[in-house]
Design a protein around this motif. Structure first.
Motif, mmCIF file in Angstrom:
data_model
loop_
_atom_site.group_PDB
_atom_site.id
_atom_site.type_symbol
_atom_site.label_atom_id
_atom_site.label_comp_id
_atom_site.label_asym_id
_atom_site.label_seq_id
_atom_site.Cartn_x
_atom_site.Cartn_y
_atom_site.Cartn_z
ATOM 1 N N VAL A 46 -19.505 -48.581 8.030
ATOM 2 C CA VAL A 46 -20.827 -47.979 8.214
ATOM 3 C C VAL A 46 -20.653 -46.470 8.370
ATOM 4 O O VAL A 46 -21.148 -45.692 7.548
ATOM 5 C CB VAL A 46 -21.588 -48.581 9.415
ATOM 6 N N LEU A 47 -19.955 -46.042 9.397
ATOM 7 C CA LEU A 47 -19.721 -44.602 9.590
ATOM 8 C C LEU A 47 -18.505 -44.107 8.820
ATOM 9 O O LEU A 47 -18.515 -43.017 8.268
ATOM 10 C CB LEU A 47 -19.555 -44.280 11.074
ATOM 11 N N ALA A 48 -17.446 -44.917 8.818
ATOM 12 C CA ALA A 48 -16.197 -44.522 8.164
ATOM 13 C C ALA A 48 -15.995 -45.329 6.888
ATOM 14 O O ALA A 48 -16.336 -46.514 6.836
ATOM 15 C CB ALA A 48 -15.014 -44.743 9.112
ATOM 16 N N GLN A 49 -15.425 -44.671 5.874
ATOM 17 C CA GLN A 49 -15.069 -45.368 4.635
ATOM 18 C C GLN A 49 -14.158 -46.543 4.987
ATOM 19 O O GLN A 49 -13.294 -46.419 5.849
ATOM 20 C CB GLN A 49 -14.314 -44.424 3.689
ATOM 21 N N TYR A 50 -14.352 -47.661 4.326
ATOM 22 C CA TYR A 50 -13.554 -48.844 4.624
ATOM 23 C C TYR A 50 -13.500 -49.728 3.391
ATOM 24 O O TYR A 50 -14.534 -50.007 2.782
ATOM 25 C CB TYR A 50 -14.171 -49.613 5.800
ATOM 26 N N ASP A 51 -12.291 -50.163 3.011
ATOM 27 C CA ASP A 51 -12.153 -51.098 1.899
ATOM 28 C C ASP A 51 -11.095 -52.149 2.225
ATOM 29 O O ASP A 51 -10.368 -52.617 1.363
ATOM 30 C CB ASP A 51 -11.846 -50.379 0.593
ATOM 31 N N ILE A 68 -26.792 -36.754 8.247
ATOM 32 C CA ILE A 68 -28.236 -36.954 8.067
ATOM 33 C C ILE A 68 -28.655 -38.256 8.741
ATOM 34 O O ILE A 68 -29.680 -38.325 9.412
ATOM 35 C CB ILE A 68 -28.606 -36.939 6.573
ATOM 36 N N PHE A 69 -27.846 -39.309 8.565
ATOM 37 C CA PHE A 69 -28.134 -40.603 9.177
ATOM 38 C C PHE A 69 -28.160 -40.506 10.705
ATOM 39 O O PHE A 69 -29.127 -40.910 11.348
ATOM 40 C CB PHE A 69 -27.081 -41.627 8.723
ATOM 41 N N GLU A 75 -33.365 -38.088 16.013
ATOM 42 C CA GLU A 75 -34.773 -37.655 15.919
ATOM 43 C C GLU A 75 -35.730 -38.785 16.270
ATOM 44 O O GLU A 75 -36.837 -38.537 16.735
ATOM 45 C CB GLU A 75 -35.059 -37.122 14.523
ATOM 46 N N MET A 76 -35.308 -40.024 16.042
ATOM 47 C CA MET A 76 -36.126 -41.183 16.404
ATOM 48 C C MET A 76 -36.049 -41.469 17.909
ATOM 49 O O MET A 76 -36.723 -42.372 18.397
ATOM 50 C CB MET A 76 -35.670 -42.410 15.615
ATOM 51 N N ILE A 104 -23.186 -38.583 18.905
ATOM 52 C CA ILE A 104 -22.755 -39.865 19.452
ATOM 53 C C ILE A 104 -22.629 -39.807 20.966
ATOM 54 O O ILE A 104 -21.982 -38.924 21.513
ATOM 55 C CB ILE A 104 -21.425 -40.296 18.777
ATOM 56 N N ASP A 105 -23.266 -40.767 21.626
ATOM 57 C CA ASP A 105 -23.306 -40.780 23.085
ATOM 58 C C ASP A 105 -22.189 -41.590 23.716
ATOM 59 O O ASP A 105 -21.773 -41.309 24.828
ATOM 60 C CB ASP A 105 -24.660 -41.340 23.563
#
Length: 145
Positions: A46-51, A68-69, A75-76, A104-105
């Motif tokens: 999801v956040l990091a490339q992974y295969d 952006i994500f 912002e939400m 990131i919290d």
């Protein structure tokens, strides 16, 4: 023995108002409920490339559009928690290396209560077990297609 004190409101926290969620034990239930809702975002895929798994020290590059994500989630009004099976210290280092700490919290490997969970391997349960079985038969994460 006296009750602990909430770090946000300063009041004593009686047993019935204690929070047992990792990282929230020092605030009372009333203050916890007033905080921003949490969204948990999976790390790999999801956040990091992974295969596929390449070992505990291989963390993929940030996926395109990540800023952006994450900015959109902020912002939400969401508190963003990264949920991972990896060592949290390694993921925290990755976050700092890629200058994402402002978004990131929290990073955890324990599933906290959240408004939503964003995961590349998730199947949403909508009340119908047979639907889940049918969807699981052919399931593949997006990056395996």
């Amino acid at each position: 023995m006296s009750n602990p004190t909430c770090r946000l409101c300063g009041r004593e926290i009686p047993p019935e108002k204690r929070i047992t969620i990792e990282g929230k034990q020092d605030i009372c239930y009333d203050c916890y409920k007033q905080q921003a809702p949490m969204v948990c975002v999976d790390f790999d895929g999801v956040l990091a490339q992974y295969d596929g798994w390449k070992g505990p020290d291989h963390l993929g590059d940030p996926r395109p559009g990540i800023r952006i994500f994450l900015s959109g989630l902020k912002e939400m009004g969401f508190c963003i928690t990264i949920l991972t099976t990896r060592k949290t210290q390694k993921v925290n280092h990755w976050i700092l290396t890629h200058r994402l700490a402002d978004y990131i919290d929290h990073v955890t490997n324990k599933k906290p209560p959240a408004k939503a969970y964003i995961d590349d391997r998730g199947i949403c349960f909508k009340g119908d077990f047979s639907e889940v079985i049918a969807r699981l038969r052919g399931f593949k994460p997006w990056w395996e297609k």
